[in-house]
Design a protein around this motif. Structure first.
Motif, mmCIF file in Angstrom:
data_model
loop_
_atom_site.group_PDB
_atom_site.id
_atom_site.type_symbol
_atom_site.label_atom_id
_atom_site.label_comp_id
_atom_site.label_asym_id
_atom_site.label_seq_id
_atom_site.Cartn_x
_atom_site.Cartn_y
_atom_site.Cartn_z
ATOM 1 N N HIS A 21 0.863 -1.161 0.021
ATOM 2 C CA HIS A 21 0.026 0.022 0.091
ATOM 3 C C HIS A 21 1.009 1.032 -0.089
ATOM 4 C CE1 HIS A 21 -3.453 -2.510 0.855
ATOM 5 N NE2 HIS A 21 -2.672 -3.125 1.617
ATOM 6 N N GLU A 22 2.181 1.012 -0.086
ATOM 7 C CA GLU A 22 2.898 2.175 0.005
ATOM 8 C C GLU A 22 3.348 2.702 -1.595
ATOM 9 O OE1 GLU A 22 6.468 1.789 2.576
ATOM 10 O OE2 GLU A 22 5.258 1.907 4.229
ATOM 11 N N ARG A 23 3.607 3.766 -1.710
ATOM 12 C CA ARG A 23 4.060 4.316 -3.219
ATOM 13 C C ARG A 23 5.482 4.723 -3.202
ATOM 14 N NH1 ARG A 23 -1.042 8.767 -4.491
ATOM 15 N NH2 ARG A 23 -2.602 7.155 -4.555
ATOM 16 N N HIS A 24 6.235 4.437 -2.177
ATOM 17 C CA HIS A 24 7.542 4.727 -2.377
ATOM 18 C C HIS A 24 8.247 3.749 -3.312
ATOM 19 C CE1 HIS A 24 11.964 5.136 -1.127
ATOM 20 N NE2 HIS A 24 11.563 6.320 -0.540
ATOM 21 N N PRO A 25 9.257 4.254 -4.311
ATOM 22 C CA PRO A 25 9.845 3.333 -5.157
ATOM 23 C C PRO A 25 10.378 2.130 -4.655
ATOM 24 C CG PRO A 25 10.889 5.288 -5.066
ATOM 25 C CD PRO A 25 9.448 5.582 -4.298
ATOM 26 N N TYR A 26 11.070 2.243 -3.037
ATOM 27 C CA TYR A 26 11.768 1.124 -2.659
ATOM 28 C C TYR A 26 11.108 0.095 -2.204
ATOM 29 C CZ TYR A 26 16.123 3.728 -2.913
ATOM 30 O OH TYR A 26 17.306 4.317 -3.223
ATOM 31 N N SER A 27 9.560 0.240 -2.081
ATOM 32 C CA SER A 27 8.743 -0.466 -1.071
ATOM 33 C C SER A 27 8.346 -1.992 -1.954
ATOM 34 C CB SER A 27 7.134 0.292 -0.924
ATOM 35 O OG SER A 27 7.418 1.463 -0.182
ATOM 36 N N LYS A 28 8.316 -1.825 -3.276
ATOM 37 C CA LYS A 28 8.156 -3.001 -4.068
ATOM 38 C C LYS A 28 9.346 -3.924 -4.086
ATOM 39 C CE LYS A 28 6.980 -4.590 -8.627
ATOM 40 N NZ LYS A 28 7.908 -5.744 -8.686
ATOM 41 N N LYS A 29 10.631 -3.156 -4.065
ATOM 42 C CA LYS A 29 11.778 -4.124 -4.220
ATOM 43 C C LYS A 29 12.023 -4.782 -2.686
ATOM 44 C CE LYS A 29 16.719 -3.556 -4.795
ATOM 45 N NZ LYS A 29 17.951 -2.688 -5.441
ATOM 46 N N ARG A 30 11.832 -3.821 -1.816
ATOM 47 C CA ARG A 30 11.835 -4.648 -0.313
ATOM 48 C C ARG A 30 10.767 -5.634 0.060
ATOM 49 N NH1 ARG A 30 13.519 1.107 2.911
ATOM 50 N NH2 ARG A 30 15.656 1.124 1.947
ATOM 51 N N ALA A 31 9.586 -5.397 -0.668
ATOM 52 C CA ALA A 31 8.682 -6.582 -0.567
ATOM 53 C C ALA A 31 9.269 -7.882 -1.125
ATOM 54 C CB ALA A 31 7.398 -6.093 -1.127
ATOM 55 N N ASP A 32 9.768 -7.530 -2.180
ATOM 56 C CA ASP A 32 10.091 -8.711 -3.138
ATOM 57 C C ASP A 32 11.318 -9.607 -2.276
ATOM 58 O OD1 ASP A 32 8.709 -8.414 -5.258
ATOM 59 O OD2 ASP A 32 10.046 -7.188 -6.349
ATOM 60 N N LEU A 33 12.178 -8.728 -1.758
ATOM 61 C CA LEU A 33 13.299 -9.158 -0.792
ATOM 62 C C LEU A 33 12.560 -9.903 0.468
ATOM 63 C CD1 LEU A 33 15.858 -6.158 -0.663
ATOM 64 C CD2 LEU A 33 16.048 -8.493 -1.948
ATOM 65 N N ALA A 34 11.766 -9.389 1.137
ATOM 66 C CA ALA A 34 11.123 -10.016 2.158
ATOM 67 C C ALA A 34 10.534 -11.430 1.575
ATOM 68 C CB ALA A 34 9.802 -9.322 2.715
ATOM 69 N N ARG A 35 9.901 -11.455 0.683
ATOM 70 C CA ARG A 35 9.324 -12.873 -0.076
ATOM 71 C C ARG A 35 10.387 -13.829 -0.428
ATOM 72 N NH1 ARG A 35 6.503 -9.068 -3.591
ATOM 73 N NH2 ARG A 35 4.534 -8.882 -2.524
ATOM 74 N N LYS A 36 11.474 -13.459 -0.760
ATOM 75 C CA LYS A 36 12.580 -14.293 -1.069
ATOM 76 C C LYS A 36 13.189 -14.832 0.252
ATOM 77 C CE LYS A 36 14.100 -12.238 -5.648
ATOM 78 N NZ LYS A 36 15.419 -11.446 -6.151
ATOM 79 N N LEU A 37 13.363 -13.961 1.267
ATOM 80 C CA LEU A 37 13.685 -14.468 2.521
ATOM 81 C C LEU A 37 12.746 -15.298 3.254
ATOM 82 C CD1 LEU A 37 15.231 -11.212 4.080
ATOM 83 C CD2 LEU A 37 16.684 -13.241 3.089
ATOM 84 N N LEU A 38 11.640 -15.301 3.012
ATOM 85 C CA LEU A 38 10.337 -16.236 3.534
ATOM 86 C C LEU A 38 10.420 -17.514 2.910
ATOM 87 C CD1 LEU A 38 7.345 -13.781 4.268
ATOM 88 C CD2 LEU A 38 8.696 -15.027 5.877
#
Length: 241
Positions: A21-38
């Motif tokens: 729900h965040e519009r910051h350009p880094y948010s999508k990248k960090r969400a992808d990183l979190a999914r990979k760690l999970l």
């Protein structure tokens, strides 16, 4: 998995939902990183060894009190460091480019001074600038002679900005990392070196196995990494886990 690790997993899932729900350009990248760690925590049946190493990595991370969001920031910065290292020009062209920037800033500083001395540009005069892209904000702009005056808004003096630019340029050049060599086996060590430095210097975590697990989880260049491979390119303590 310990209760703390389970809590970290829950925190990662919560962060993923928040990033959506965040519009910051880094948010999508960090969400992808979190999914990979999970994902690496959920491959027990597919790859028990990968699951075990990531589980152990989380235990090392939680011992140092590194929160999931902090870890994501560290991994994100390490990936950026690696990308910057891979795209840096060769040593000599890089130095020439920085020297060219410095020469142009020095020349611009001289041109402004000559224009002010010749009364072509005013010293001490300021203009109020407003920008449509930043509503309710304004900047007071001037060429020189603005120091010590209260304009009621954020003041931007071009001559002072050039001096700051020259200072920062020098700091940037002095802080450039030693160029990282490609190993014979073709692995680029830029990501694992940056990750290792950030974990050790900022959080006191000296763990080659943890660095390897994170690198493999996020698909860093040179994967798969193992503990010995990380030690080989970081020279961190071989007696650590």
């Amino acid at each position: 998995m310990s209760k703390a690790s389970k809590g970290h997993v829950a925190d990662l899932k919560e962060l993923i939902e928040r990033f959506k729900h965040e519009r910051h350009p880094y948010s999508k990248k960090r969400a992808d990183l979190a999914r990979k760690l999970l994902a690496y925590l959920g491959v027990k049946r597919i790859d028990p060894e990968a699951h075990r190493t990531m589980k152990n990595a989380w235990e090392q991370i939680e011992k140092k009190g590194i929160a999931p969001l902090v870890l994501l920031n560290i991994v994100h910065c390490a990936l950026d460091d690696a990308n910057n290292e891979e795209t840096r020009p060769a040593t000599k062209p890089e130095g020439l480019l920085l020297d060219d920037v410095r020469a142009k800033l020095v020349a611009l500083r001289g041109s402004i001074k000559r224009a002010i001395d010749g009364h072509a540009l005013p010293s001490g005069k300021a203009w109020l600038l407003e920008f449509e892209t930043v509503p309710d904000e304004a900047v007071v702009f001037g060429f020189d002679g603005m120091a010590g005056r209260d304009y009621g808004f954020m003041a931007f003096e071009l001559a002072e900005a050039i001096e700051a630019g020259l200072l920062v340029l020098g700091l940037h050049r002095d802080a450039l990392p030693v160029r990282l060599e490609k190993r014979k086996h073709g692995k680029s060590p830029a990501f694992v070196r940056s990750l290792d430095v950030r974990l050790r210097r900022l959080h006191g975590l000296n763990s080659p196995a943890t660095v390897a697990a994170i690198a493999n989880a996020v698909g860093a260049p040179g994967s798969p990494w193992d503990r010995a491979g990380v030690i080989g390119v970081t020279r961190c303590g071989s007696g650590k886990k």
